[in-house]
Motif scaffolding. Structure first.
Motif, PDB file in Angstrom:
ATOM      1  N   HIS A  15       0.819  -1.219   0.000  1.00 39.38           N
ATOM      2  CA  HIS A  15       0.000   0.000   0.000  1.00 39.38           C
ATOM      3  C   HIS A  15       0.852   1.268   0.000  1.00 39.38           C
ATOM      4  O   HIS A  15       0.348   2.344   0.347  1.00 39.38           O
ATOM      5  N   ASP A  16       2.135   1.138  -0.364  1.00 39.61           N
ATOM      6  CA  ASP A  16       3.045   2.282  -0.414  1.00 39.61           C
ATOM      7  C   ASP A  16       3.052   3.032   0.920  1.00 39.61           C
ATOM      8  O   ASP A  16       3.009   4.269   0.966  1.00 39.61           O
ATOM      9  N   THR A  17       3.095   2.270   2.001  1.00 37.55           N
ATOM     10  CA  THR A  17       3.089   2.836   3.357  1.00 37.55           C
ATOM     11  C   THR A  17       4.517   3.151   3.795  1.00 37.55           C
ATOM     12  O   THR A  17       5.405   2.320   3.633  1.00 37.55           O
ATOM     13  N   PRO A  18       4.777   4.340   4.323  1.00 36.98           N
ATOM     14  CA  PRO A  18       6.123   4.647   4.807  1.00 36.98           C
ATOM     15  C   PRO A  18       6.481   3.805   6.023  1.00 36.98           C
ATOM     16  O   PRO A  18       5.601   3.333   6.752  1.00 36.98           O
ATOM     17  N   VAL A  19       7.777   3.620   6.241  1.00 41.67           N
ATOM     18  CA  VAL A  19       8.243   2.768   7.342  1.00 41.67           C
ATOM     19  C   VAL A  19       9.235   3.519   8.214  1.00 41.67           C
ATOM     20  O   VAL A  19       9.889   4.472   7.777  1.00 41.67           O
ATOM     21  N   ILE A  20       9.340   3.050   9.445  1.00 42.35           N
ATOM     22  CA  ILE A  20      10.281   3.623  10.409  1.00 42.35           C
ATOM     23  C   ILE A  20      11.072   2.486  11.035  1.00 42.35           C
ATOM     24  O   ILE A  20      10.493   1.578  11.637  1.00 42.35           O
ATOM     25  N   GLY A  21      12.377   2.515  10.871  1.00 43.76           N
ATOM     26  CA  GLY A  21      13.236   1.535  11.525  1.00 43.76           C
ATOM     27  C   GLY A  21      13.709   2.067  12.864  1.00 43.76           C
ATOM     28  O   GLY A  21      14.219   3.186  12.957  1.00 43.76           O
TER      29      GLY A  21
END
Length: 222
Positions: free
Chosen positions: A86-92
């Motif tokens: 869903h083209d969702t941004p991610v946070i590591g």
């Protein structure tokens, strides 16, 4: 904000779903090395219970390491798969920072040295100090042998590797981070839109040639 947090880097599995102010779902499975069987059902349960679809997520946060090689890899892979859909941004989020956050959440500690057992007579280590409710790093994450780590520590040691560099360890200091700690850190980052796209959801191992050392890690952990 709807933030899904995943934690499998410490050979256990946990999932949390939060919004800007509340925890909507939190579950921890403490069975060792069961992440591949439990992570996806737990995510489905979190979304179903909260009445949220994958497409509704603002961001997905994951424990990016250092930690268990297979656990870190599972975490990054699942995060990427969900985010790409869903083209969702991610946070590591650093596993060591999450561990420090757990020390604050569980024990009220505001200055800690987080230590994880890296096998092969080494530990992952970094020190953290509380700032505005979040434990922030004051030095670099390092992979060190026990003697080097004992010299590198600055504060109260906590985590699965703490007893390896300090003999007189309080049992309460052998704590583990879970997805709630990932969510607490990632929530602040999400408010500032400090995220990346799915292809940049990369694990951090610290140890060079990690792929070549899986067999050695397995032997060392027996």
């Amino acid at each position: 904000m709807k933030l899904l947090a995943l934690e499998t880097a410490n050979e256990q599995c946990s999932v949390a779903l939060v919004n800007a102010t509340q925890t909507l779902f939190s579950q921890l499975d403490q069975r060792a090395k069961a992440q591949t069987q439990t992570i996806l059902p737990m995510i489905d349960q979190a979304l179903t219970q909260a009445g949220i679809k994958n497409a509704d997520l603002t961001t997905i946060a994951f424990s990016r390491g250092p930690g268990s090689f297979s656990g870190v890899r599972i975490n990054a892979a699942v995060c990427q798969a969900l985010a790409w859909a869903h083209d969702t941004p991610v946070i590591g989020v650093s596993t060591l920072q999450a561990l420090a956050q757990a020390a604050y959440r569980l024990l009220g500690l505001t200055e800690v040295t987080a230590v994880l057992d890296a096998r092969m007579n080494e530990v992952y280590i970094a020190s953290f100090k509380l700032e505005n409710g979040i434990m922030q790093a004051i030095d670099d994450e390092r992979l060190l042998d026990y003697e080097q780590a004992a010299s590198y520590k600055k504060y109260t040691v906590i985590g699965s590797g703490a007893h390896l560099i300090q003999a007189d360890l309080d049992i309460n200091q052998a704590i583990h981070a879970d997805a709630l700690d990932i969510a607490a850190i990632a929530r602040v980052m999400a408010e500032k839109q400090q995220w990346v796209n799915a292809e940049q959801a990369l694990p951090v191992y610290l140890r060079e040639n990690a792929w070549k050392k899986i067999s050695e890690q397995g032997k060392a952990s027996k």
